[in-house]
Design a protein around this motif. Structure first.
Motif: not given
Length: 316
Positions: A5-6, A23-26, A75-78, A95-96
């Motif tokens: 991911g980035s 991250l890109t979630p399903p 989008e998921l931002v960690a 974790i996600a």
């Protein structure tokens, strides 16, 4: 830090900002429902989960850290803070729940019409794998043979006694250090509402925490856990389902789950553990996932008799 991911670490005005990862979630990802198991019920000083946001304090192998995950615009931002930030971001997808492999489950789910329907309804559910074993051991041991209210009360008191402020802006406590737990006499836990039996189990687990944390997978962790007096299959399953994301972990010995499984899959209001495992056999590899789906679907066997009373061992 090797990340998929980035990942970015912004620098400005001479200050290093918290490192983040996207991250890109399903499709249909159910954020709160997927990550709710990371948080203790009835208020958790170390974790906060909402429908779109997770804050989690952790003692990582690299040191203390705080992990933040937010669902925003699909989008998921960690983001992470503290010495453990790189370790936490390396595991952000786990974790996600994004490492949870559900590819073979839809075919298995067709073995039962209710499971098939629930699998489609809750297709966005994923099982997290935090990689953080001792905090879940602590919770699971405190939850042995007592109500959720009693366990939650003891957990909060122990965290406030042994926890320390976590890095970052979230005002969380780090989970108790197992070394500090192991060095405490059993009678000191009595005011927290924990009797000698559970306390001694907790002290044994705290002394073995380093070895357990190094287990390569769920199977090895289960073997090490169940080798400790006071820890059986129920406690081990509660731990590995969240720490390792084990979709096959079934909480054998639970007060409610056998009845829930029997009612949902066979229309039987009561069942033994043996009957529960028999009904779950067609879903091998995903038996714990089926139990979770039944819970999310609100499936529950008819109740007979009084509820378990809420007690306070601190008063005994």
């Amino acid at each position: 830090m090797a990340l998929t991911g980035s990942a970015v670490r912004a620098i400005g005005l001479g200050r290093v900002a918290p490192v983040s990862r996207r991250l890109t979630p399903p499709e249909r990802y159910a954020f709160g429902a997927s990550l709710g198991s990371i948080q203790a019920r009835h208020s958790d000083p170390c974790v906060r989960v909402s429908a779109s946001e997770l804050w989690m304090a952790a003692r990582t192998p690299d040191g203390p850290g705080t992990f933040h995950l937010e669902l925003s615009a699909g989008e998921l931002v960690a983001t992470a803070y503290g010495p453990g930030e790189d370790w936490l971001l390396e595991r952000a997808d786990a974790i996600a729940g994004l490492r949870d492999d559900v590819s073979g489950f839809p075919a298995l789910a067709k073995a039962h019409p209710l499971v098939h329907r629930l699998a489609r309804t809750f297709s966005g559910l994923r099982m997290p794998a935090t990689g953080l074993v001792f905090p879940r051991i602590l919770r699971a041991i405190l939850e042995q043979k007592v109500t959720g209210v009693e366990a939650g009360r003891a957990y909060r008191k122990i965290c406030r006694k042994f926890g320390e402020p976590a890095p970052g802006p979230a005002d969380l406590l780090l989970p108790p250090d197992p070394a500090a737990i192991a060095a405490t006499p059993y009678w000191a836990f009595h005011p927290f509402g924990v009797e000698q039996r559970r306390t001694q189990t907790l002290l044994r687990a705290a002394r073995e925490a380093d070895r357990i944390e190094r287990c390569a997978d769920s199977a090895e962790a289960t073997r090490r856990l169940t080798a400790l007096p006071g820890i059986g299959p129920w406690t081990a399953a509660e731990v590995v389902r969240v720490a390792y994301g084990d979709p096959d972990a079934v909480s054998v010995g639970d007060y409610h789950i056998p009845n829930t499984v029997a009612w949902g899959l066979a229309g039987e209001p009561r069942a033994t553990d043996e009957r529960m495992l028999e009904l779950l056999e067609p879903f091998g590899g995903h038996r714990g996932r089926v139990c979770d789906l039944l819970a999310h679907g609100g499936i529950g066997a008819p109740r007979f008799g009084p509820r378990m009373p809420i007690r306070s061992f601190a008063r005994f």
